[in-house]
Design a protein around this motif. Structure first.
Motif, PDB file in Angstrom:
ATOM      1  N   ILE A   9     -14.532  -2.784  27.661  1.00 53.89           N
ATOM      2  CA  ILE A   9     -14.860  -2.151  26.482  1.00 53.89           C
ATOM      3  C   ILE A   9     -13.586  -2.021  25.532  1.00 53.89           C
ATOM      4  O   ILE A   9     -13.721  -2.260  24.439  1.00 53.89           O
ATOM      5  N   LYS A  10     -12.279  -2.185  26.355  1.00 59.14           N
ATOM      6  CA  LYS A  10     -11.265  -1.856  25.231  1.00 59.14           C
ATOM      7  C   LYS A  10     -11.045  -3.354  24.588  1.00 59.14           C
ATOM      8  O   LYS A  10     -10.796  -3.209  23.296  1.00 59.14           O
TER       9      LYS A  10
ATOM     10  N   LEU B  14     -14.540   2.470  15.225  1.00 55.01           N
ATOM     11  CA  LEU B  14     -15.284   3.013  16.638  1.00 55.01           C
ATOM     12  C   LEU B  14     -14.169   3.629  17.461  1.00 55.01           C
ATOM     13  O   LEU B  14     -14.631   4.570  18.101  1.00 55.01           O
ATOM     14  N   ARG B  15     -13.404   2.736  17.663  1.00 56.10           N
ATOM     15  CA  ARG B  15     -12.144   3.280  18.786  1.00 56.10           C
ATOM     16  C   ARG B  15     -11.651   4.579  18.424  1.00 56.10           C
ATOM     17  O   ARG B  15     -11.386   5.226  19.274  1.00 56.10           O
TER      18      ARG B  15
ATOM     19  N   MET C 222     -21.181  -2.652  21.776  1.00 52.44           N
ATOM     20  CA  MET C 222     -19.791  -2.024  20.994  1.00 52.44           C
ATOM     21  C   MET C 222     -20.023  -2.212  19.581  1.00 52.44           C
ATOM     22  O   MET C 222     -19.965  -1.334  18.335  1.00 52.44           O
TER      23      MET C 222
ATOM     24  N   SER D 246     -13.974   7.284  19.906  1.00 49.29           N
ATOM     25  CA  SER D 246     -14.777   7.281  20.987  1.00 49.29           C
ATOM     26  C   SER D 246     -13.632   7.595  22.236  1.00 49.29           C
ATOM     27  O   SER D 246     -12.614   7.342  22.022  1.00 49.29           O
TER      28      SER D 246
ATOM     29  N   LEU E 253     -17.747   6.106  25.496  1.00 45.82           N
ATOM     30  CA  LEU E 253     -18.117   4.785  26.202  1.00 45.82           C
ATOM     31  C   LEU E 253     -18.111   4.757  27.598  1.00 45.82           C
ATOM     32  O   LEU E 253     -16.932   4.889  28.093  1.00 45.82           O
TER      33      LEU E 253
ATOM     34  N   HIS F 123     -13.077  -3.408  16.567  1.00 43.25           N
ATOM     35  CA  HIS F 123     -13.904  -2.250  15.802  1.00 43.25           C
ATOM     36  C   HIS F 123     -12.801  -1.046  15.852  1.00 43.25           C
ATOM     37  O   HIS F 123     -13.242  -0.033  16.438  1.00 43.25           O
TER      38      HIS F 123
ATOM     39  N   LEU G 234     -13.447  -3.167  21.526  1.00 44.96           N
ATOM     40  CA  LEU G 234     -13.127  -2.335  20.605  1.00 44.96           C
ATOM     41  C   LEU G 234     -11.974  -2.994  19.625  1.00 44.96           C
ATOM     42  O   LEU G 234     -11.776  -2.239  18.564  1.00 44.96           O
ATOM     43  N   ASP G 235     -11.132  -3.881  20.071  1.00 40.43           N
ATOM     44  CA  ASP G 235     -10.093  -4.495  19.530  1.00 40.43           C
ATOM     45  C   ASP G 235     -10.643  -5.006  18.123  1.00 40.43           C
ATOM     46  O   ASP G 235      -9.900  -4.845  16.839  1.00 40.43           O
TER      47      ASP G 235
ATOM     48  N   ALA H 157     -20.327   0.479  16.609  1.00 42.48           N
ATOM     49  CA  ALA H 157     -19.634   0.220  15.444  1.00 42.48           C
ATOM     50  C   ALA H 157     -20.343   0.420  14.037  1.00 42.48           C
ATOM     51  O   ALA H 157     -19.884   0.813  12.967  1.00 42.48           O
TER      52      ALA H 157
END
Length: 346
Positions: free
Chosen positions: A44-45, A54-55, A20, A58, A37, A51, A48-49, A24
């Motif tokens: 994954i979540k 990126l979230r 990730m 995606s 993703l 980034h 993503l916190d 990002a």
């Protein structure tokens, strides 16, 4: 075309967090990128916190099934419908994504990609290609790096055509210089397969490349050629030798500079040069090997790549999608096939 890349978030040694972080980083450099993703949604979540950029770009496709490094290709194929690797490849097959990227099991990735995407018309076997550093003005495209341990002359010719198309795409070269890896440069050296491939490539003047003949292993990094073609057995040995030599040189310098106070002072003085050497030899700067010859773009990231390496692989994937590497290979194969057909009719 806005590149959308499917990322197998679960493969390799680095785990979800590094995959990730790498995606990002690539997204910060190229804000047009979109991602699918694939993997454990909870993990994954959580990654993503850190980034948000990126979230926002995606979608997540959940699966808790993973192809492990110990899985044989036959075992991986049984997981092709539900594993993170298999679902990423299926996203390319369906047209939902332009490319798939995984840092997982190489043999499994090849087997699953070949089964799902099939080889392009005119290609007998896909080849694994990567960019390697040289002393010249650009990197070197090398293939095959292990997908095919035995190759006939037609395989080597096809690898040369695909490698040249890749060099035009990734390196921006109008007519890449192509050579065959051999035990000598003389015309009579090497196996029948290598000599027959060389004869055909010398006559293939209709192709947008310059075939320079044979090259020995000690000259491959000099910058005299742009594409190096070999069977997967020789290519994999050569690649591992290069990687081992790079680590040997790096460790030797580290030990030498730490051997005395005078050496440590010398290190401080020469640090700009050693940092440049370190950057040049860092495999993360050349991460992202592509399976050429498939009806779709699939890349393999090194299992131990850091976030910079993953970002580099994402960049390569996006570039291949944007410049339509599959179309370029198809056009070159048509040129070569048309020329050979004309010679046969004549």
């Amino acid at each position: 075309m806005t590149p959308r890349i499917a990322i197998d978030a679960m493969g390799g040694d680095v785990g979800v967090r590094v995959m990730m972080a790498g995606a990002a980083l690539a997204r910060h450099r190229h804000d047009r990128l979109k991602f699918l993703l694939v993997g454990d949604e909870v993990r994954i979540k959580a990654a993503l916190d850190s980034h948000p950029n990126l979230r926002a770009a995606s979608d997540i496709l959940h699966t808790d099934e993973v192809v492990t490094g110990d899985d044989k290709p036959s075992q991986a194929l049984r997981k092709s419908k539900n594993s993170s690797m298999g679902l990423a490849i299926q996203a390319v097959k369906s047209g939902d994504c332009g490319a798939a990227l995984s840092s997982g099991n190489t043999g499994a990735l090849m087997a699953m990609s070949k089964l799902a995407l099939r080889t392009m018309p005119g290609i007998d076997r896909p080849a694994l290609a990567a960019l390697l550093p040289t002393l010249g003005s650009n990197d070197l495209v090398m293939l095959d790096l292990g997908a095919n341990t035995e190759c006939d002359a037609n395989n080597l010719i096809q690898f040369a055509i695909m490698g040249a198309a890749y060099a035009r795409t990734a390196l921006g070269l109008e007519r890449p210089r192509v050579a065959l890896l051999n035990i000598g440069t003389e015309d009579m050296k090497g196996t029948d397969e290598i000599r027959d491939a060389a004869a055909a490539l010398r006559d293939a003047t209709e192709l947008p490349m310059d075939f320079t003949g044979f090259i020995e292993g000690d000259k491959m990094s000099r910058g005299d050629i742009d594409v190096l073609v070999c069977d997967g057995f020789s290519g994999n040995i050569a690649l591992k030798t290069i990687e081992g030599t790079a680590r040997f040189v790096t460790d030797l310098l580290r030990n030498a500079f730490a051997s005395s106070v005078r050496s440590k002072i010398g290190f401080l003085i020469s640090r700009p040069a050693t940092e440049l050497l370190k950057h040049h030899l860092d495999p993360n700067n050349h991460n992202g090997a592509v399976f050429l010859g498939l009806n779709g773009v699939v890349l393999k990231s090194h299992g131990g790549a850091n976030e910079k390496g993953v970002a580099n692989a994402v960049h390569v994937a996006a570039e291949l999608v944007e410049k339509d590497i599959t179309r370029q290979v198809s056009e070159d194969l048509a040129r070569f096939g048309g020329s050979r057909a004309g010679e046969t009719r004549a």
